[in-house]
Motif scaffolding. Structure first.
Motif, PDB file in Angstrom:
ATOM      1  N   GLY A  76       9.325   1.811   5.587  1.00 28.91           N
ATOM      2  CA  GLY A  76       8.846   2.935   5.874  1.00 28.91           C
ATOM      3  C   GLY A  76       9.140   3.391   7.494  1.00 28.91           C
ATOM      4  N   PRO A  77       9.392   4.767   7.581  1.00 31.22           N
ATOM      5  CA  PRO A  77       9.786   4.931   9.303  1.00 31.22           C
ATOM      6  C   PRO A  77       8.222   4.987  10.113  1.00 31.22           C
ATOM      7  CG  PRO A  77       9.877   6.881   7.880  1.00 31.22           C
ATOM      8  CD  PRO A  77       9.713   5.739   7.067  1.00 31.22           C
ATOM      9  N   GLU A  78       7.332   5.207   9.177  1.00 29.54           N
ATOM     10  CA  GLU A  78       5.942   5.352  10.227  1.00 29.54           C
ATOM     11  C   GLU A  78       5.319   4.342  10.285  1.00 29.54           C
ATOM     12  OE1 GLU A  78       4.745   5.581   5.919  1.00 29.54           O
ATOM     13  OE2 GLU A  78       6.334   6.737   7.008  1.00 29.54           O
ATOM     14  N   GLU A  79       4.607   4.086  11.453  1.00 28.95           N
ATOM     15  CA  GLU A  79       3.669   3.001  11.948  1.00 28.95           C
ATOM     16  C   GLU A  79       2.559   2.804  11.316  1.00 28.95           C
ATOM     17  OE1 GLU A  79       4.945   0.408  13.830  1.00 28.95           O
ATOM     18  OE2 GLU A  79       7.003   1.447  13.622  1.00 28.95           O
ATOM     19  N   ARG A  80       2.426   2.768   9.940  1.00 26.92           N
ATOM     20  CA  ARG A  80       0.912   2.648   9.375  1.00 26.92           C
ATOM     21  C   ARG A  80       0.449   1.091   9.128  1.00 26.92           C
ATOM     22  NH1 ARG A  80       0.398   6.476   4.621  1.00 26.92           N
ATOM     23  NH2 ARG A  80       1.531   4.725   3.517  1.00 26.92           N
ATOM     24  N   ASP A  81      -0.655   0.728   8.798  1.00 24.50           N
ATOM     25  CA  ASP A  81      -1.242  -0.391   8.724  1.00 24.50           C
ATOM     26  C   ASP A  81      -1.070  -0.683   7.309  1.00 24.50           C
ATOM     27  OD1 ASP A  81      -2.874  -2.468   9.694  1.00 24.50           O
ATOM     28  OD2 ASP A  81      -4.388  -1.559   8.152  1.00 24.50           O
ATOM     29  N   LEU A  82      -0.556  -2.008   7.068  1.00 17.06           N
ATOM     30  CA  LEU A  82      -0.245  -2.639   5.662  1.00 17.06           C
ATOM     31  C   LEU A  82      -1.489  -2.389   4.859  1.00 17.06           C
ATOM     32  CD1 LEU A  82       1.505  -3.978   3.444  1.00 17.06           C
ATOM     33  CD2 LEU A  82       0.699  -6.028   4.656  1.00 17.06           C
ATOM     34  N   ALA A  83      -2.657  -2.693   5.432  1.00 12.13           N
ATOM     35  CA  ALA A  83      -3.945  -2.348   4.636  1.00 12.13           C
ATOM     36  C   ALA A  83      -3.955  -0.816   3.934  1.00 12.13           C
ATOM     37  CB  ALA A  83      -5.085  -2.831   5.231  1.00 12.13           C
ATOM     38  N   GLU A  84      -3.539   0.047   4.798  1.00 13.09           N
ATOM     39  CA  GLU A  84      -3.874   1.507   4.443  1.00 13.09           C
ATOM     40  C   GLU A  84      -2.585   1.748   3.443  1.00 13.09           C
ATOM     41  OE1 GLU A  84      -2.749   5.900   6.458  1.00 13.09           O
ATOM     42  OE2 GLU A  84      -3.116   4.223   7.786  1.00 13.09           O
ATOM     43  N   VAL A  85      -1.426   1.417   3.422  1.00 11.64           N
ATOM     44  CA  VAL A  85      -0.343   1.508   2.483  1.00 11.64           C
ATOM     45  C   VAL A  85      -0.907   0.584   1.241  1.00 11.64           C
ATOM     46  CG1 VAL A  85       1.994   0.861   2.021  1.00 11.64           C
ATOM     47  CG2 VAL A  85       1.362   1.617   4.272  1.00 11.64           C
ATOM     48  N   MET A  86      -1.335  -0.450   1.225  1.00 10.44           N
ATOM     49  CA  MET A  86      -1.753  -1.350   0.211  1.00 10.44           C
ATOM     50  C   MET A  86      -2.764  -0.455  -0.649  1.00 10.44           C
ATOM     51  SD  MET A  86      -0.863  -4.500  -0.822  1.00 10.44           S
ATOM     52  CE  MET A  86      -0.796  -5.716   0.588  1.00 10.44           C
ATOM     53  N   ARG A  87      -3.903  -0.080   0.000  1.00  7.39           N
ATOM     54  CA  ARG A  87      -4.949   0.794  -0.417  1.00  7.39           C
ATOM     55  C   ARG A  87      -4.536   2.043  -1.151  1.00  7.39           C
ATOM     56  NH1 ARG A  87      -7.848  -1.679   3.267  1.00  7.39           N
ATOM     57  NH2 ARG A  87      -7.822   0.116   5.160  1.00  7.39           N
ATOM     58  N   GLU A  88      -3.454   2.704  -0.448  1.00  7.30           N
ATOM     59  CA  GLU A  88      -2.883   3.959  -0.981  1.00  7.30           C
ATOM     60  C   GLU A  88      -2.175   3.568  -2.271  1.00  7.30           C
ATOM     61  OE1 GLU A  88       0.923   6.063   0.495  1.00  7.30           O
ATOM     62  OE2 GLU A  88      -0.851   6.878   1.575  1.00  7.30           O
ATOM     63  N   SER A  89      -1.355   2.505  -2.341  1.00  7.06           N
ATOM     64  CA  SER A  89      -0.703   2.036  -3.685  1.00  7.06           C
ATOM     65  C   SER A  89      -1.812   1.613  -4.767  1.00  7.06           C
ATOM     66  CB  SER A  89       0.159   0.728  -3.141  1.00  7.06           C
ATOM     67  OG  SER A  89       1.042   1.236  -2.296  1.00  7.06           O
ATOM     68  N   VAL A  90      -2.821   1.091  -4.507  1.00  6.74           N
ATOM     69  CA  VAL A  90      -3.819   0.939  -5.672  1.00  6.74           C
ATOM     70  C   VAL A  90      -4.349   2.165  -5.964  1.00  6.74           C
ATOM     71  CG1 VAL A  90      -6.115   0.114  -5.765  1.00  6.74           C
ATOM     72  CG2 VAL A  90      -4.448  -1.097  -4.588  1.00  6.74           C
ATOM     73  N   ASP A  91      -4.571   3.111  -5.237  1.00  7.80           N
ATOM     74  CA  ASP A  91      -5.063   4.637  -5.522  1.00  7.80           C
ATOM     75  C   ASP A  91      -3.990   5.196  -6.646  1.00  7.80           C
ATOM     76  OD1 ASP A  91      -7.515   3.998  -4.325  1.00  7.80           O
ATOM     77  OD2 ASP A  91      -6.789   5.285  -2.599  1.00  7.80           O
ATOM     78  N   ARG A  92      -2.834   4.982  -6.133  1.00  5.49           N
ATOM     79  CA  ARG A  92      -1.714   5.609  -6.883  1.00  5.49           C
ATOM     80  C   ARG A  92      -1.537   4.993  -8.117  1.00  5.49           C
ATOM     81  NH1 ARG A  92       3.584   6.521  -3.213  1.00  5.49           N
ATOM     82  NH2 ARG A  92       4.149   8.110  -4.923  1.00  5.49           N
ATOM     83  N   LEU A  93      -1.691   3.666  -8.226  1.00  6.14           N
ATOM     84  CA  LEU A  93      -1.813   2.970  -9.770  1.00  6.14           C
ATOM     85  C   LEU A  93      -2.997   3.434 -10.380  1.00  6.14           C
ATOM     86  CD1 LEU A  93      -0.792   0.835 -11.665  1.00  6.14           C
ATOM     87  CD2 LEU A  93      -2.025  -0.902 -10.473  1.00  6.14           C
TER      88      LEU A  93
END
Length: 186
Positions: free
Chosen positions: A164-181
């Motif tokens: 991804g182009p944005e500088e986000r924290d992996l933990a944030e992306v991980m939690r977002e992915s759990v929410d998407r699931l």
């Protein structure tokens, strides 16, 4: 070789990754990695059994962190909540050096043998998480399903984070992915 410098293992990892990105995994030799790091091939083999393991040396530690976190999750936590705690541990372990993670990802995706090794690592992580869930009293089939779902989230979130182009924290992306699931399964 000159005077002794600390962190031989870290220097070897960086040198190997630089060479893998520059020349390709197959075209890079252990001797070249050692020379780039200012060390000998003998020193390389004190730290890594082969040039492939430079990319996978932290797998055992990652597994231990994830399983410890899962087993230590609150007793009342559902299997997926416990897996979420393990994913938080993975984010903490993997999310510290995005540049390294990006370069490692590029090298692995460019090589079929390394992709296979990465899949083996993920299979072992899944089995370890399922075992941890089993120790929490979760039925085997449910434990396997929750563990596999967690590994799918880990893989998707990690890839989104490194590409991804944005500088986000992996933990944030991980939690977002759990929410998407969770939203997909409603």
């Amino acid at each position: 070789m000159g005077r002794w410098e600390p962190n031989a293992k870290g220097r070897l990892r960086e040198a190997a990754l630089d060479l893998y990105v520059e020349r390709g995994f197959e075209q890079t030799t252990v001797a070249e990695i050692a020379a780039r790091a200012g060390l000998t091939a003998r020193t390389f083999f004190r730290h890594f059994p082969d040039k492939r393991e430079v990319l996978f040396a932290g797998s055992t530690d990652l597994e231990r962190h994830m399983v410890d976190a899962l087993v230590g999750a609150p007793e009342a936590a559902s299997p997926m909540t416990a897996v979420g705690v393990a994913l938080d541990a993975a984010a903490a372990a993997l999310g510290g050096n995005r540049d390294f993670a990006r370069r490692r990802h590029l090298v692995i995706t460019a090589n079929g043998e390394l992709q296979e090794r990465e899949l083996i690592k993920m299979t072992r992580l899944s089995a370890a998480l399922a075992g941890g869930l089993g120790r929490r009293g979760v039925a085997e089939a449910d434990a396997r399903l929750a563990a596999e779902a967690g590994i799918a989230v880990l893989r998707v979130a990690f890839e989104r984070w490194v590409t991804g182009p944005e500088e986000r924290d992996l933990a944030e992306v991980m939690r977002e992915s759990v929410d998407r699931l969770r939203s997909l399964t409603r």
